[in-house]
Design a protein around this motif. Structure first.
Motif, short mmCIF file in Angstrom:
data_model
loop_
_atom_site.label_atom_id
_atom_site.label_comp_id
_atom_site.label_asym_id
_atom_site.label_seq_id
_atom_site.Cartn_x
_atom_site.Cartn_y
_atom_site.Cartn_z
N LYS A 24 0.83 -1.22 0.00
CA LYS A 24 0.00 0.00 0.00
C LYS A 24 0.85 1.25 0.00
O LYS A 24 0.53 2.24 -0.64
CB LYS A 24 -0.93 0.01 1.23
N TYR A 25 1.96 1.18 0.73
CA TYR A 25 2.81 2.36 0.91
C TYR A 25 3.92 2.42 -0.14
O TYR A 25 4.35 1.40 -0.67
CB TYR A 25 3.43 2.34 2.30
N ASP A 30 7.28 -2.52 4.31
CA ASP A 30 5.90 -2.82 4.72
C ASP A 30 5.68 -4.31 5.00
O ASP A 30 4.53 -4.73 5.18
CB ASP A 30 4.90 -2.33 3.67
N ALA A 76 1.93 -4.70 6.50
CA ALA A 76 1.24 -3.47 6.86
C ALA A 76 0.61 -2.86 5.63
O ALA A 76 1.17 -2.94 4.53
CB ALA A 76 2.21 -2.47 7.50
N GLY A 77 -0.57 -2.25 5.82
CA GLY A 77 -1.23 -1.55 4.72
C GLY A 77 -2.59 -2.10 4.38
O GLY A 77 -3.52 -1.35 4.12
N THR A 114 -2.19 -5.79 9.01
CA THR A 114 -2.78 -4.59 9.60
C THR A 114 -2.95 -3.54 8.51
O THR A 114 -2.13 -3.46 7.59
CB THR A 114 -1.91 -4.03 10.73
N GLY A 115 -4.02 -2.78 8.59
CA GLY A 115 -4.27 -1.76 7.58
C GLY A 115 -5.74 -1.64 7.25
O GLY A 115 -6.60 -1.81 8.11
N THR A 153 1.62 1.43 10.75
CA THR A 153 0.67 2.05 9.82
C THR A 153 0.65 3.55 10.12
O THR A 153 1.46 4.29 9.61
CB THR A 153 -0.74 1.42 9.94
#
Length: 407
Positions: A24-25, A30, A76-77, A114-115, A153
């Protein structure tokens, strides 16, 4: 017990790695991996939300049914929550790939995400991320710290801690890392936490210690009152400290519980103090209660009060909001007996006595409330029990962060 530098890689035999998988980032890592060179006893606690993310279901099964765990893969994301059978299949594929590159069973691989809720993981990027992580695994402080950063995040900083203590003439280490800043509320929160130790202990006692301790640590924090779909706390013990295995309660078990409590309390407070948009860690301690449960219910009610949190942000000694939050908590007490104090590095001030306001200095109170860590102490004068909860203030930035979180 001695605090040392480090986190999830502080204990013997544990390694970590991170990579930028582009989930995502942009322009940041991540994905992270934690790996033990030998199999681990594993314990866990998970969200109480009826809506449980796929990784929670996967890890819960491993904790309950697998003989051991040896690795954790975290992204993450994207939360992989509300993703149906496809989301569960992606947990399996992630574990299968990790098992392949690490040479361990898929049943020994935990996964965590997570995200954003509702989006499917870009599984090709996850698989490529697993391939990239394995060769990077390393022990030491730097590897652990890099992994702690990769799982963030909306966190503003990484969160990790480690301690050593003695059992049976052996030095035992326990350390951990976590992430969590928003959607944080008692009953496990969008928190992910991974605690590792080289202690030798039975699986049954490992789980018992964790389940008991979480009630006083992670379940006593709140940022925004939202219990997440993804809350996961895993505790892995690989036995490499070579202490006599703890198979029954006693002095050794108590020493471990003390160290675990320090680690989990420290991580929990880090999350509460890093709440989205927060400028202060807000601690509430209720003393001289009839029971610990009564004290904890009252303390949690105060840290969850939006009006109280806003007053803390404004450095306003609005003690009426605290007494009000105690009054609707559901716990019985006598408001005409309550004394209330504010305390910080700026000093300590008594605001009310026996439920009635004192002639205190508003200027002094504001000075005390202007510190980055603020404590409210409520004395019930009913018994000798106490309880503590941790939260944060409520600032303008909380709304800004959450108004456009998905973008």
């Amino acid at each position: 017990m001695k605090q040392i530098t480090g986190g999830a890689t502080a204990a013997k035999g544990f390694q970590a790695a991170c990579t930028a998988a582009g989930i995502k980032y942009e322009n940041r890592t991540d994905m992270a991996m934690i790996y033990s060179q030998v199999p681990c006893r594993v314990a866990g606690t998970f969200t109480t939300n009826l809506v449980k993310a796929a990784p929670v279901l996967w890890d819960r099964d491993i904790v309950k049914n697998s003989d051991y765990a040896q690795a954790v893969v975290v992204n993450a994301g994207i939360a992989n929550a509300c993703t149906g059978q496809e989301g569960l299949d992606y947990c399996q594929k992630t574990a299968d790939q990790a098992a392949k590159v690490l040479g361990i069973p898929a049943s020994a691989v935990c996964v965590a995400s997570t995200g954003v809720i509702g989006k499917q993981l870009p599984i090709d990027r996850i698989m490529a991320g697993v391939d990239a992580l394995a060769p990077k695994l390393a022990d030491g402080v730097e590897a652990g710290n890099a992994a702690a950063k990769a799982i963030m995040t909306t966190d503003t900083h990484e969160k990790e801690v480690a301690v050593t203590f003695e059992i049976g003439g052996k030095t035992v280490t326990i350390g951990g890392m976590c992430k969590g800043s928003g959607m944080i509320h008692p009953n496990m929160c969008t928190m992910l936490a991974f605690v590792t130790t080289d202690l030798a202990i039975s699986k049954e006692l490992l789980q018992e210690a964790l389940s008991a301790n979480v009630k006083d640590t992670f379940n006593m924090i709140s940022v925004d009152g939202d219990t997440s779909t993804n809350d996961t706390l895993l505790l892995m013990a690989n036995g490499l400290a070579e202490n006599p295995e703890i198979t029954e309660k006693g002095a050794d078990y108590d020493a471990f519980c003390e160290a675990l409590n320090f680690v989990n309390t420290t991580l929990a407070k880090m999350m509460a103090g890093d709440g989205e948009g927060a400028t202060a860690l807000f601690e509430v301690t209720v003393v001289n209660a009839e029971t610990k449960e009564q004290a904890q219910v009252l303390a949690k009610s105060v840290i969850c009060s939006s009006l109280t949190k806003a007053a803390i942000f404004g450095h306003d000694a609005n003690w009426g909001r605290i007494l009000c939050a105690m009054g609707y908590s559901g716990a019985a007490f006598d408001p005409d007996k309550v004394d209330l104090y504010f305390e910080s590095k700026g000093g300590k001030i008594k605001l009310i006595e026996n439920g009635v306001a004192l002639d205190y200095s508003e200027e002094e109170a504001t000075k005390i409330l202007s510190e980055p860590e603020v404590t409210a102490i409520a004395d019930l004068k009913l018994g000798d029990a106490q309880g503590t909860a941790w939260g944060c203030d409520l600032s303008y930035d909380y709304v800004k962060i959450n108004a456009d979180y998905r973008s």
